[in-house]
Design a protein around this motif. Structure first.
Motif, PDB file in Angstrom:
ATOM      1  N   SER A 159      26.563   0.753   4.296  1.00  0.00           N
ATOM      2  CA  SER A 159      25.328   1.038   4.436  1.00  0.00           C
ATOM      3  C   SER A 159      24.755   1.584   3.091  1.00  0.00           C
ATOM      4  CB  SER A 159      24.897   1.878   5.704  1.00  0.00           C
ATOM      5  OG  SER A 159      25.113   3.381   5.255  1.00  0.00           O
ATOM      6  N   ALA A 160      23.593   1.504   2.830  1.00  0.00           N
ATOM      7  CA  ALA A 160      23.251   2.027   1.643  1.00  0.00           C
ATOM      8  C   ALA A 160      23.010   3.556   1.653  1.00  0.00           C
ATOM      9  CB  ALA A 160      21.848   1.690   1.294  1.00  0.00           C
ATOM     10  N   GLY A 161      23.560   4.190   2.773  1.00  0.00           N
ATOM     11  CA  GLY A 161      23.533   5.733   2.942  1.00  0.00           C
ATOM     12  C   GLY A 161      23.461   6.004   4.304  1.00  0.00           C
ATOM     13  N   VAL A 162      23.628   7.244   4.990  1.00  0.00           N
ATOM     14  CA  VAL A 162      23.446   7.586   6.153  1.00  0.00           C
ATOM     15  C   VAL A 162      22.069   7.809   6.489  1.00  0.00           C
ATOM     16  CG1 VAL A 162      23.644   9.722   7.866  1.00  0.00           C
ATOM     17  CG2 VAL A 162      25.448   9.033   6.004  1.00  0.00           C
ATOM     18  N   GLY A 163      21.802   7.325   7.625  1.00  0.00           N
ATOM     19  CA  GLY A 163      20.171   7.210   7.913  1.00  0.00           C
ATOM     20  C   GLY A 163      19.308   5.941   7.539  1.00  0.00           C
ATOM     21  N   THR A 164      19.958   5.036   6.653  1.00  0.00           N
ATOM     22  CA  THR A 164      19.294   3.834   6.253  1.00  0.00           C
ATOM     23  C   THR A 164      19.181   2.950   7.654  1.00  0.00           C
ATOM     24  OG1 THR A 164      21.174   3.037   5.472  1.00  0.00           O
ATOM     25  CG2 THR A 164      19.906   4.356   4.069  1.00  0.00           C
ATOM     26  N   PRO A 165      18.164   1.875   7.247  1.00  0.00           N
ATOM     27  CA  PRO A 165      18.014   1.016   8.424  1.00  0.00           C
ATOM     28  C   PRO A 165      19.407   0.329   8.676  1.00  0.00           C
ATOM     29  CG  PRO A 165      16.150   1.138   7.073  1.00  0.00           C
ATOM     30  CD  PRO A 165      16.972   1.913   6.473  1.00  0.00           C
ATOM     31  N   GLY A 166      20.125   0.096   7.648  1.00  0.00           N
ATOM     32  CA  GLY A 166      21.210  -0.663   7.696  1.00  0.00           C
ATOM     33  C   GLY A 166      22.290  -0.067   8.593  1.00  0.00           C
ATOM     34  N   HIS A 167      22.457   1.384   8.469  1.00  0.00           N
ATOM     35  CA  HIS A 167      23.197   2.310   9.327  1.00  0.00           C
ATOM     36  C   HIS A 167      22.772   2.213  10.643  1.00  0.00           C
ATOM     37  CE1 HIS A 167      24.230   6.722  10.233  1.00  0.00           C
ATOM     38  NE2 HIS A 167      25.133   5.818  10.686  1.00  0.00           N
ATOM     39  N   LEU A 168      21.707   2.380  10.872  1.00  0.00           N
ATOM     40  CA  LEU A 168      21.188   2.410  12.355  1.00  0.00           C
ATOM     41  C   LEU A 168      21.208   1.049  13.123  1.00  0.00           C
ATOM     42  CD1 LEU A 168      17.936   4.500  12.406  1.00  0.00           C
ATOM     43  CD2 LEU A 168      20.236   5.216  12.570  1.00  0.00           C
ATOM     44  N   ALA A 169      21.293  -0.025  12.072  1.00  0.00           N
ATOM     45  CA  ALA A 169      21.514  -1.397  12.848  1.00  0.00           C
ATOM     46  C   ALA A 169      22.882  -1.282  13.308  1.00  0.00           C
ATOM     47  CB  ALA A 169      21.236  -2.479  11.791  1.00  0.00           C
ATOM     48  N   GLY A 170      23.844  -1.010  12.214  1.00  0.00           N
ATOM     49  CA  GLY A 170      25.319  -0.936  12.642  1.00  0.00           C
ATOM     50  C   GLY A 170      25.645  -0.079  13.748  1.00  0.00           C
ATOM     51  N   GLU A 171      24.948   1.024  13.929  1.00  0.00           N
ATOM     52  CA  GLU A 171      25.139   1.840  15.111  1.00  0.00           C
ATOM     53  C   GLU A 171      24.387   1.474  16.361  1.00  0.00           C
ATOM     54  OE1 GLU A 171      26.770   4.618  15.253  1.00  0.00           O
ATOM     55  OE2 GLU A 171      26.921   5.010  13.160  1.00  0.00           O
ATOM     56  N   ASP A 178      30.140  -3.260  19.800  1.00  0.00           N
ATOM     57  CA  ASP A 178      31.728  -3.060  19.651  1.00  0.00           C
ATOM     58  C   ASP A 178      31.958  -1.742  19.280  1.00  0.00           C
ATOM     59  OD1 ASP A 178      34.354  -3.040  18.605  1.00  0.00           O
ATOM     60  OD2 ASP A 178      33.951  -4.630  17.236  1.00  0.00           O
ATOM     61  N   SER A 179      32.625  -0.775  20.269  1.00  0.00           N
ATOM     62  CA  SER A 179      32.841   0.747  19.727  1.00  0.00           C
ATOM     63  C   SER A 179      33.621   0.854  18.579  1.00  0.00           C
ATOM     64  CB  SER A 179      33.317   1.387  21.030  1.00  0.00           C
ATOM     65  OG  SER A 179      34.400   0.887  21.571  1.00  0.00           O
ATOM     66  N   LYS A 180      34.417  -0.290  18.238  1.00  0.00           N
ATOM     67  CA  LYS A 180      35.407  -0.088  17.085  1.00  0.00           C
ATOM     68  C   LYS A 180      34.764  -0.213  15.693  1.00  0.00           C
ATOM     69  CE  LYS A 180      39.171  -1.749  20.043  1.00  0.00           C
ATOM     70  NZ  LYS A 180      40.356  -2.769  19.952  1.00  0.00           N
ATOM     71  N   LEU A 181      33.488  -0.344  15.677  1.00  0.00           N
ATOM     72  CA  LEU A 181      32.726  -0.583  14.450  1.00  0.00           C
ATOM     73  C   LEU A 181      33.051   0.891  13.518  1.00  0.00           C
ATOM     74  CD1 LEU A 181      29.747  -2.502  14.762  1.00  0.00           C
ATOM     75  CD2 LEU A 181      31.697  -3.237  13.537  1.00  0.00           C
ATOM     76  N   VAL A 182      33.329   0.777  12.192  1.00  0.00           N
ATOM     77  CA  VAL A 182      33.448   2.009  11.343  1.00  0.00           C
ATOM     78  C   VAL A 182      32.434   1.829  10.296  1.00  0.00           C
ATOM     79  CG1 VAL A 182      34.941   3.306   9.905  1.00  0.00           C
ATOM     80  CG2 VAL A 182      36.047   2.397  11.974  1.00  0.00           C
ATOM     81  N   HIS A 183      31.622   3.044  10.196  1.00  0.00           N
ATOM     82  CA  HIS A 183      30.683   3.136   9.190  1.00  0.00           C
ATOM     83  C   HIS A 183      31.029   3.478   7.792  1.00  0.00           C
ATOM     84  CE1 HIS A 183      26.646   5.347   7.462  1.00  0.00           C
ATOM     85  NE2 HIS A 183      26.659   4.124   7.213  1.00  0.00           N
ATOM     86  N   VAL A 184      30.628   2.665   6.746  1.00  0.00           N
ATOM     87  CA  VAL A 184      31.329   3.187   5.404  1.00  0.00           C
ATOM     88  C   VAL A 184      29.854   3.455   4.467  1.00  0.00           C
ATOM     89  CG1 VAL A 184      32.672   2.642   3.359  1.00  0.00           C
ATOM     90  CG2 VAL A 184      33.303   1.935   5.592  1.00  0.00           C
ATOM     91  N   PRO A 185      29.429   4.546   4.452  1.00  0.00           N
ATOM     92  CA  PRO A 185      28.286   4.823   3.807  1.00  0.00           C
ATOM     93  C   PRO A 185      28.147   4.808   2.230  1.00  0.00           C
ATOM     94  CG  PRO A 185      29.070   7.027   4.438  1.00  0.00           C
ATOM     95  CD  PRO A 185      30.004   5.635   5.021  1.00  0.00           C
ATOM     96  N   TYR A 186      27.252   4.389   1.590  1.00  0.00           N
ATOM     97  CA  TYR A 186      27.243   4.182  -0.069  1.00  0.00           C
ATOM     98  C   TYR A 186      26.115   4.965  -0.576  1.00  0.00           C
ATOM     99  CZ  TYR A 186      31.085   0.746   0.239  1.00  0.00           C
ATOM    100  OH  TYR A 186      32.573   0.223   0.181  1.00  0.00           O
ATOM    101  N   LYS A 187      25.933   5.124  -1.861  1.00  0.00           N
ATOM    102  CA  LYS A 187      24.814   5.798  -2.207  1.00  0.00           C
ATOM    103  C   LYS A 187      23.682   4.905  -2.618  1.00  0.00           C
ATOM    104  CE  LYS A 187      26.710  10.020  -4.192  1.00  0.00           C
ATOM    105  NZ  LYS A 187      27.172  11.167  -5.027  1.00  0.00           N
ATOM    106  N   GLY A 188      23.526   3.749  -2.192  1.00  0.00           N
ATOM    107  CA  GLY A 188      22.622   2.724  -2.573  1.00  0.00           C
ATOM    108  C   GLY A 188      23.014   1.229  -2.169  1.00  0.00           C
TER     109      GLY A 188
END
Length: 326
Positions: A159-171, A178-188
């Motif tokens: 994701s481009a960061g915690v709380g971005t739409p891409g993060h929430l889409a993955g959540e 799939d409960s095994k998905l792992v979030h990897v946040p970036y700074k953009g």
């Protein structure tokens, strides 16, 4: 609807009273360079649209416009800098969904309330996120990717960061499929896209404009869009809702211009008029649409109402999914 109409009417009256009492210096705006603060790293949708529109805004206002990237904390660092700036029209933020609609209500102590501390100026565009996977990914279609999720295959998503739409889409995918998905946040978006292209993460939901160049260069594959309707820019790409069956999977990203609360109404109106003129200019309009955004020229009051509705939408998603900041 009566409540919303009353709020808009009250805002209009207040704006009129404010305009009547503006100091003389406001009429000369701009007399020095304007700074546009993009709250994420270069390469994202806000950066792309901010530079396209900012360049033309300089021509329209006959003054230099400087675009600055101030990334970090889910877009809230740059936004906070603008909130704390003098309300004189010389520092604005090119803000996006995260720092306005999500993180002030998702993260702790961001330092501002967008409804109280920021003045909406103009909407630049609304666009889908797009499911991007590495060029060497084993998934050639969104259906194959969705089948792997349903089978519980471990995957990482950027994701481009915690709380971005891409993060929430993955959540939401994690919650539904799939409960095994792992979030990897970036700074953009730029750093996240680079790692997707390098195969360091399995997928990412960047905004369409920032993903297109890498897709055209054969570095990533675009499998699906995050909105309930297909994108007019690439109608052949299915929606995530189509391939997963998650009917409420709808994560667009919008980009807009804001100033600090207290920005004089005449300056706000001048900027709104100039930005709307730019995005509707045929060549600029075509350029924007070609990279994904749906262009909407909204009045100040219409944009403010748009922001309030978007904030309410994400508050419901956050509460409904019991999502917590990481």
């Amino acid at each position: 609807m009566r409540i919303i109409s009353s709020v808009i009417a009250a805002g209009t009256i207040a704006a009129g009273l404010a305009a009547a009492s503006q100091p003389v210096w406001a009429q000369a705006h701009p007399s020095r360079p304007i700074h546009l603060v993009v709250n994420f790293a270069p390469g994202g949708a806000g950066d792309i649209l901010g530079r396209i529109i900012g360049n033309q805004l300089g021509n329209e206002l006959h003054q230099s416009v400087i675009v600055e990237n101030r990334a970090g904390a889910g877009g809230t660092i740059g936004a906070r800098d603008v909130v704390n700036a003098a309300p004189d029209g010389y520092m604005l933020t090119v803000a996006q969904t995260p720092e306005i609609s999500i993180n002030p209500y998702f993260m702790k102590n961001v330092g501002y309330d967008p409804l109280k501390d920021m003045q909406p100026v103009a909407l630049a565009g609304v666009m889908p996120l797009v499911l991007a996977v590495p060029a060497k990914s084993p998934y050639a279609t969104a259906a194959q990717w969705a089948a792997a999720l349903r089978a519980g295959k471990p995957m990482t998503f950027a994701s481009a960061g915690v709380g971005t739409p891409g993060h929430l889409a993955g959540e939401l995918l994690k919650l539904k499929l799939d409960s095994k998905l792992v979030h990897v946040p970036y700074k953009g978006a730029g750093p996240a896209l680079n790692d997707v292209a390098a195969g360091q993460v399995d997928f990412y939901f960047p905004a369409y404009p920032s993903a297109v160049p890498l897709s055209q260069g054969g570095k990533i594959k675009l499998l699906a869009v995050s909105t309930v309707k297909r994108s007019t820019a690439s109608p052949e790409i299915p929606t995530v809702a189509e391939v997963t069956g998650i009917s409420n999977f709808d994560f667009p990203l919008w980009v807009g211009f804001f100033g600090p609360r207290g920005l004089p109404i005449d300056i706000t109106q001048k900027l709104n008029t100039a930005i709307n003129k730019i995005i509707l200019e045929p060549q600029i309009n075509a350029k924007l649409k070609a990279i994904g955004p749906e262009v909407r020229a909204l009045s100040i009051d219409q944009f403010a109402a748009f922001v309030r509705a978007d904030i309410a939408k994400y508050q419901e998603i956050i509460k409904g999914g019991n999502l917590k900041p990481e």
